[in-house]
Design an enzyme around this catalytic site. Structure first.
Site, PDB file in Angstrom:
ATOM      1  N   GLU A  58       0.717  -1.368   0.019  1.00 48.23           N
ATOM      2  CA  GLU A  58      -0.281  -0.178  -0.025  1.00 48.23           C
ATOM      3  C   GLU A  58       0.883   1.193  -0.141  1.00 48.23           C
ATOM      4  O   GLU A  58       1.589   1.571   0.865  1.00 48.23           O
ATOM      5  CB  GLU A  58      -0.830   0.121   1.245  1.00 48.23           C
ATOM      6  CG  GLU A  58      -1.706   1.179   1.362  1.00 48.23           C
ATOM      7  CD  GLU A  58      -2.508   1.255   2.634  1.00 48.23           C
ATOM      8  OE1 GLU A  58      -3.562   1.919   2.978  1.00 48.23           O
ATOM      9  OE2 GLU A  58      -1.822   0.809   3.754  1.00 48.23           O
ATOM     10  N   ASP A  79      -5.851   2.502  -1.153  1.00 49.12           N
ATOM     11  CA  ASP A  79      -6.649   3.325  -0.210  1.00 49.12           C
ATOM     12  C   ASP A  79      -6.891   4.611  -0.781  1.00 49.12           C
ATOM     13  O   ASP A  79      -5.987   5.302  -1.113  1.00 49.12           O
ATOM     14  CB  ASP A  79      -5.571   3.567   0.861  1.00 49.12           C
ATOM     15  CG  ASP A  79      -6.265   4.089   2.169  1.00 49.12           C
ATOM     16  OD1 ASP A  79      -6.774   5.222   2.088  1.00 49.12           O
ATOM     17  OD2 ASP A  79      -6.041   3.564   3.366  1.00 49.12           O
ATOM     18  N   GLN A 133      -9.314   0.499   0.527  1.00 47.78           N
ATOM     19  CA  GLN A 133      -9.834   0.854   1.868  1.00 47.78           C
ATOM     20  C   GLN A 133     -10.342   2.570   1.490  1.00 47.78           C
ATOM     21  O   GLN A 133      -9.962   3.163   0.639  1.00 47.78           O
ATOM     22  CB  GLN A 133      -8.365   1.040   2.777  1.00 47.78           C
ATOM     23  CG  GLN A 133      -8.192  -0.268   3.314  1.00 47.78           C
ATOM     24  CD  GLN A 133      -6.826  -0.313   4.305  1.00 47.78           C
ATOM     25  OE1 GLN A 133      -6.134   0.622   3.894  1.00 47.78           O
ATOM     26  NE2 GLN A 133      -6.812  -1.009   5.210  1.00 47.78           N
ATOM     27  N   GLU A 169     -10.866   1.997   7.065  1.00 45.17           N
ATOM     28  CA  GLU A 169     -10.031   2.628   7.906  1.00 45.17           C
ATOM     29  C   GLU A 169     -10.239   3.965   8.141  1.00 45.17           C
ATOM     30  O   GLU A 169      -9.585   4.716   7.564  1.00 45.17           O
ATOM     31  CB  GLU A 169      -8.827   2.172   7.240  1.00 45.17           C
ATOM     32  CG  GLU A 169      -7.557   2.188   8.204  1.00 45.17           C
ATOM     33  CD  GLU A 169      -6.161   1.949   7.409  1.00 45.17           C
ATOM     34  OE1 GLU A 169      -5.482   1.123   7.901  1.00 45.17           O
ATOM     35  OE2 GLU A 169      -5.896   2.520   6.293  1.00 45.17           O
TER      36      GLU A 169
END
Length: 255
Positions: A141, A176, A202, A238
């Site tokens: 990530e 993300d 996310q 998240e």
């Protein structure tokens, strides 16, 4: 509608960690993720998942000493043996818990450091092969430098290049949305271009990292785009609830 996984490191902090599983299930989540399970026996985590009827989405490999600011070991050549031991620990936990994915953090190191580059690629190949032997996927990530100054993997294009270069079937990108918006924006185009490599998504609002729909980005349009693109994995929530966790969950009805 995407399938959401509650991030138990950030959400349901009104409860002790072992009780967050049942709280997430009661709130309607089908799955959970979290940073690290290692403070608890793997068997206990598995029991909590089963009792709550939840699926595990992913968790991280050990990061080193988090309290002292360590954010992964992979890009640190002097920590090679410790990193390899951390891979074994994560896979041992993953086998018991039944996770389909592990996330490998890179560590604090300059992306221009040749030794760090070599260490990172070697570590990633080792971890992907070890996880793959157990039928577990591995994701990496990119993380923005505002939240995590000095993080080695701070660029989406570089992550794609590394994944493509290593050519491991079980190695994917963790996309993300919060980090992408802060680092570069252009979220929808990046999702479409990178979708073949994306293994996990996310979400959190930008800039405060609270509930989706409370920031500058049209998070609901992004979530609808994930459906259009055929994304079938979980979307990890998240984010840091602005207040009590369940009080802020009505965003899920607005997609």
């Amino acid at each position: 509608m995407p399938r959401f996984a509650a991030n138990l490191t950030m959400m349901f902090n009104e409860h002790a960690f072992p009780e967050r599983f049942q709280a997430a299930a009661a709130a309607g989540f089908p799955a959970v993720e979290y940073l690290f399970p290692y403070d608890f026996p793997a068997g206990l985590i598995a029991e909590k998942l089963s009792a709550a009827g939840l699926k595990q989405a992913l968790f991280n490999l050990p990061s080193g000493d988090w309290a002292k600011g360590e954010r992964g070991l992979a890009a640190l050549p002097e920590r090679r043996q410790e990193f390899r031991q951390s891979v074994k620990q994560a896979i041992d936990y993953g086998r018991v818990i039944g996770t389909p994915l592990l996330h490998m953090m890179a560590g604090i190191a300059s992306p221009d450091d040749l030794a760090a580059q070599t260490a990172y690629r070697d570590a990633l190949a080792f971890a992907a092969d070890a996880a793959g032997a157990e039928g577990i996927g591995l994701v990496i990530e990119p993380i923005n430098g505002r939240d995590m100054p000095g993080y080695f993997l701070d660029d989406f294009d570089r992550a794609v290049e590394i994944i493509t270069g290593l050519d491991r079937a079980n190695l994917k990108l963790q996309f993300d949305i919060y980090h992408r918006q802060i680092m570069r924006g252009d979220v929808l185009a990046a999702l479409e271009a990178m979708m073949p490599l994306i293994g996990h998504v996310q979400i959190a609002s930008v800039p405060k990292r609270n509930e989706p729909g409370t920031g500058e980005l049209d998070d609901f349009r992004v979530l609808r785009e994930l459906d259009r693109l055929g994304y079938e994995g979980y979307v990890g929530c998240e984010y840091r609830p602005a207040g009590e966790t369940t009080a802020g969950l009505d965003w899920r009805t607005r997609i």
